[in-house]
Design an enzyme around this catalytic site. Structure first.
Site, PDB file in Angstrom:
ATOM      1  N   HIS A 183     -24.986  -4.086   3.174  1.00  0.00           N
ATOM      2  CA  HIS A 183     -24.704  -3.064   4.181  1.00  0.00           C
ATOM      3  C   HIS A 183     -25.072  -3.477   5.590  1.00  0.00           C
ATOM      4  O   HIS A 183     -24.465  -3.038   6.549  1.00  0.00           O
ATOM      5  CB  HIS A 183     -25.258  -1.710   3.742  1.00  0.00           C
ATOM      6  CG  HIS A 183     -24.340  -1.126   2.729  1.00  0.00           C
ATOM      7  ND1 HIS A 183     -24.425  -1.454   1.401  1.00  0.00           N
ATOM      8  CD2 HIS A 183     -23.228  -0.377   2.882  1.00  0.00           C
ATOM      9  CE1 HIS A 183     -23.425  -0.869   0.760  1.00  0.00           C
ATOM     10  NE2 HIS A 183     -22.688  -0.213   1.634  1.00  0.00           N
ATOM     11  N   GLU A 424     -12.792   0.575  -7.606  1.00  0.00           N
ATOM     12  CA  GLU A 424     -13.817  -0.445  -7.383  1.00  0.00           C
ATOM     13  C   GLU A 424     -14.582  -0.816  -8.649  1.00  0.00           C
ATOM     14  O   GLU A 424     -15.573  -1.534  -8.583  1.00  0.00           O
ATOM     15  CB  GLU A 424     -14.778  -0.008  -6.283  1.00  0.00           C
ATOM     16  CG  GLU A 424     -15.408   1.364  -6.479  1.00  0.00           C
ATOM     17  CD  GLU A 424     -16.296   1.800  -5.308  1.00  0.00           C
ATOM     18  OE1 GLU A 424     -16.678   0.961  -4.477  1.00  0.00           O
ATOM     19  OE2 GLU A 424     -16.605   2.999  -5.244  1.00  0.00           O
ATOM     20  N   ASP A 448     -17.285  -3.831  -4.162  1.00  0.00           N
ATOM     21  CA  ASP A 448     -17.815  -3.594  -5.503  1.00  0.00           C
ATOM     22  C   ASP A 448     -16.898  -4.188  -6.574  1.00  0.00           C
ATOM     23  O   ASP A 448     -17.368  -4.748  -7.564  1.00  0.00           O
ATOM     24  CB  ASP A 448     -17.995  -2.088  -5.744  1.00  0.00           C
ATOM     25  CG  ASP A 448     -19.298  -1.596  -5.148  1.00  0.00           C
ATOM     26  OD1 ASP A 448     -20.311  -2.296  -5.304  1.00  0.00           O
ATOM     27  OD2 ASP A 448     -19.298  -0.537  -4.511  1.00  0.00           O
ATOM     28  N   CYS A 495     -10.257  -0.543   1.416  1.00  0.00           N
ATOM     29  CA  CYS A 495     -11.292  -0.348   2.432  1.00  0.00           C
ATOM     30  C   CYS A 495     -12.463  -1.286   2.212  1.00  0.00           C
ATOM     31  O   CYS A 495     -13.472  -1.205   2.894  1.00  0.00           O
ATOM     32  CB  CYS A 495     -11.759   1.106   2.452  1.00  0.00           C
ATOM     33  SG  CYS A 495     -12.388   1.671   0.870  1.00  0.00           S
TER      34      CYS A 495
HETATM   35  C1  PEP Z   1     -16.361  -1.275  -1.566  1.00  0.00           C
HETATM   36  O1  PEP Z   1     -17.077  -1.273  -2.567  1.00  0.00           O
HETATM   37  O2  PEP Z   1     -15.478  -2.125  -1.340  1.00  0.00           O
HETATM   38  C2  PEP Z   1     -16.553  -0.230  -0.549  1.00  0.00           C
HETATM   39  C3  PEP Z   1     -15.732  -0.111   0.466  1.00  0.00           C
HETATM   40  O3  PEP Z   1     -17.622   0.587  -0.691  1.00  0.00           O
HETATM   41  P1  PEP Z   1     -19.142   0.201  -0.316  1.00  0.00           P
HETATM   42  O4  PEP Z   1     -19.116  -1.137   0.388  1.00  0.00           O
HETATM   43  O5  PEP Z   1     -19.645   1.283   0.566  1.00  0.00           O
HETATM   44  O6  PEP Z   1     -19.792   0.142  -1.639  1.00  0.00           O
HETATM   45 MG    MG Z   2     -18.239   0.460  -3.092  1.00  0.00          MG
END
Ligand code: PEP
Ligand code: MG
Length: 533
Positions: A183, A424, A448, A495
Site C-alpha cells: 500500500h 481478485e 491480489d 483497477c
Molecule cells: C487489487 O487487489 O488489485 C486491488 C485493486 O485492491 P487492493 O490493492 O486494494 O487490494
Molecule cells: Mg485487492
C-alpha cells in the site's frame, strides 16, 4: 558516495533531496526489578508520567472528543491501583508495571459482552502506549510535520503513516520492506511520489540529512553523490519534468484505440483530496475508491454521517461514475482502534467482504451512507474479495434491505445503483460466468489476483521477482474474466496496478478490457499508450 540498484519500481519518477529517516519506536518495557529503597521513586515517576499523559490528552480532546474518553481511562482507579500494586508488591519497575496492568485491563475490556465496550480494548492499549512513550521519553516522529523537501527512508511504512505525508514536501520514499503493490507503493503512485520498496540495508548506509538521488524508474539510488553522478541525476530530473510536460498534450483527447473503441480511463483514490488533484486530467471517473482509508485515518469506526459526507463529496466532485468499494480491511491494513486477532496468514484470513458479512451492522452503516450519497451523482457499489456467488447474493440482499429502510425513511438514493465486484481471487475466475449473471460489472484486481494465482505474497521482497502480473497464468485469468463478463454484456474494468502499466496496454486492449483505472500519476502515460494502440 554509495550507489544501490533495486529490481522493481514501486512508483516511477526522479527525486533529489536530503534523507529523512523514519524509525519505528521500540516500546518494550525495561525488565529490572526494583529495590525496596527505590519503590517510592518508581511510584513518583508513575504519577509524573500520568500527569503528563493527562495534560497531553486534555489538549487533544479539544480537537477530538474521543480523547476525553481516553482521559477518563487514563485517570481510572483500576489502572492506578494495578500499577502501584505491581511496583510495591511485585517489585516491578514502572514501565513493566504499566505494561502488565494495561494488558490486564485491555483483556477485561476484550472479554466484555457488549461490542462497544469490547472495542474500547484498543483505546486502553493506545493509552498504554502513551504512558510508555512518556516513561521512555520518546517523541514520536510526526510525518505530518515535515515542512521541507525530503526523501523519507524507513524500514516499512504503513497506510496510517503514508496518509499523514504532505506530497508537497515528501519528494521520494524508500523502504527496506514491502513490494511493488504494497500500500505504500499505491499511495506513492496516487500522489505521484517516486518510490522504491524492498531496498534491503539502506538504513545502515545512511544518516539523516544525507543527500539522496533516486531514479525510481530505473531502480537507482545514490547517497551523497558528487560531480558527474550528481549532474547526471539533475539532468534526468530535468528530462523527466520535460516528458511530463510533453505528455500533457494528450490530456484533452478522449481515450480511443486506433480501432475506434472508446476506453474508459479512471483513477484509483483513497480520499476526496486525490479526486480534486486529478480533476484536470480528463478522467472518466473513479474506478476504485478505497474506502478503507476512511476507516484507517480515524479513531473510531466512521459513522454513517461521516461516511455520507465523504461519498457525497466524491459524487459531487466527479459527475461521472464513482465506484465505491466497500471496506477492504485486514491483510496488511489494520485499524488503530480495533484489535484484529493475530493470524498465521492475514492475506488468506479475515479480510474485506468476510469482515463486512460477519459484522452486518458495520456493513449496513457503510451501505446506507453510499446509497444516500448516490442521490448526488453517479455512484456504483463494488464488493472486494469475493469467492462465492452466495457471498455476492448476500451482499446484494443487504443493499436491498438498506434501500428498503431508506424508502421507508423517505431518504433519496439512486434506485438503479449498480452493484459489481472485484475479480481478485482464483475462485472468482473459475466462477466468472456465474458471477457475471449476478454482478452488474467486474473490476479486475490484479494486485491480489497475481498473489493468489501465483501463490506469491505481494509484499514480500524476497520473492518480488516472482511476483509477475504478466505471468501467462495471470494473463489467462484476465482473458477468462473479460470473456465471461462480455458474454453477459457486463463492462469489465481493471483497477489493479497492471492497469497503470503502459507495457500492459496493448495486451489488455487485445483482450477487450473496457475500463482502465489507476493511480492518477499514470493517467497521461496510459492515455498516450491507448491512443497509440
Ligand atoms: C487489487 O487487489 O488489485 C486491488 C485493486 O485492491 P487492493 O490493492 O486494494 O487490494
Ligand atoms: Mg485487492
Amino acid at each position: 558516495m554509495t550507489e544501490m540498484k533495486v529490481e522493481k519500481t514501486a512508483s516511477r519518477g526522479i527525486a533529489i533531496a536530503p534523507a529523512y529517516i523514519y524509525r519505528e519506536v521500540d516500546l518494550t518495557p525495561d525488565t529490572y526489578l526494583v529495590e525496596e529503597s527505590k519503590v517510592q521513586q518508581e511510584e513518583l515517576q508513575f504519577q509524573e508520567v500520568k500527569q503528563a499523559v493527562l495534560a497531553e490528552l486534555e489538549q487533544l480532546s479539544q480537537e477530538n472528543p474521543i480523547f476525553a474518553a481516553h482521559m477518563a481511562i487514563a485517570d481510572d482507579y483500576t489502572l492506578q491501583e494495578g500499577v502501584i500494586g505491581r511496583i510495591k508488591s511485585g517489585k516491578r519497575n514502572v514501565q513493566q508495571a504499566i505494561a502488565e496492568t494495561v494488558e490486564e485491563v485491555a483483556e477485561i475490556f476484550g472479554q466484555m459482552e457488549d461490542e462497544y465496550m469490547r472495542e474500547r480494548k484498543a483505546d486502553v492499549l493506545d493509552i498504554g502506549k502513551r504512558f510508555l512513550l512518556k516513561c521512555k521519553k520518546i517523541t514520536v516522529q510526526d510525518l505530518a510535520a515535515i515542512g521541507e523537501p525530503v526523501i523519507v527512508v524507513a524500514k516499512d511504512l504503513f497506510p496510517s503513516d503514508t496518509v499523514k505525508m504532505n506530497p508537497e514536501f515528501v519528494k521520494g520514499i524508500i523502504t527496506e520492506e514491502g513490494g511493488v503493490t504494497s500500500h505504500v507503493s499505491i499511495m506513492a503512485k496516487n500522489y505521484g511520489i517516486p518510490a522504491l520498496t524492498g531496498v534491503s540495508g539502506i538504513l545502515e548506509k545512511l544518516k539523516s540529512g544525507n543527500l539522496i538521488c533516486m531514479d525510481a524508474g530505473s531502480g537507482r539510488i545514490a547517497i551523497e553523490p558528487e560531480g558527474a553522478v550528481l549532474e547526471d541525476y539533475r539532468k534526468r530530473l530535468e528530462a523527466d519534468l520535460q516528458e511530463q510536460e510533453e505528455i500533457r498534450k494528450y490530456r484533452s483527447m478522449e481515450a480511443v484505440t486506433p480501432g475506434g473503441k472508446r476506453i474508459s480511463l479512471c483513477i484509483n483514490v483513497g480520499n476526496t483530496e486525490e479526486i480534486k488533484l486529478a480533476l484536470d486530467k480528463n478522467i472518466d471517473g473513479v474506478g476504485l475508491f478505497r474506502t478503507e482509508f476512511l476507516y484507517m485515518e480515524n479513531t473510531h469506526f466512521p459513522t454513517e454521517e461521516e461516511q455520507f459526507a465523504v461519498y457525497k463529496e466524491a459524487a459531487e466532485l466527479c459527475p461521472r461514475e464513482v465506484t465505491i468499494r466497500t471496506l477492504d480491511i485486514g491483510g496488511d491494513k489494520n485499524l488503530p482502534y480495533y484489535e484484529f486477532e493475530p493470524e498465521e496468514n492475514p492475506f488468506l484470513g479475515w479480510r474485506a467482504i468476510r469482515i463486512s458479512l460477519d459484522m452486518p451492522d458495520l456493513f449496513r452503516t457503510q451501505l446506507r451512507a453510499i446509497l444516500r450519497a448516490s442521490a448526488f451523482g453517479h455512484i456504483r457499489i463494488m464488493f472486494p474479495m469475493m469467492i462465492s456467488v452466495e457471498e455476492l447474493v448476500q451482499a446484494k440482499e443487504m443493499v436491498e434491505q438498506c434501500k428498503e429502510e431508506l424508502r421507508k425513511e423517505q431518504v433519496a438514493f439512486d434506485e438503479d445503483i449498480e452493484t459489481g465486484m472485484m475479480m481478485e481471487t482464483p475462485a472468482s475466475v473459475l466462477l466468472a460466468e456465474d458471477f457475471a449473471r449476478e454482478a452488474d460489472f467486474f473490476s479486475i484486481g490484479t494486485n491480489d489476483l497475481t498473489q493468489y494465482i501465483l501463490a506469491v505474497d505481494r509484499g514480500n521482497k524476497k520473492i518480488a521477482s516472482r511476483y509477475d502480473s504478466f505471468h501467462p497464468a495471470v494473463v489467462k485469468a484476465i482473458a477468462a474474466i473479460i470473456c465471461a463478463g462480455h458474454k453477459y454484456n457486463r463492462k469489465v474494468g481493471m483497477c489493479g496496478e497492471l492497469a497503470g502499466d503502459v507495457n500492459a496496454v496493448p495486451k489488455l486492449l487485445e483482450l477487450g478490457l473496457d475500463e482502465f483505472s489507476m493511480s492518477a500519476g499514470n493517467i497521461d502515460y496510459v492515455r498516450r499508450a491507448i491512443l497509440n494502440g
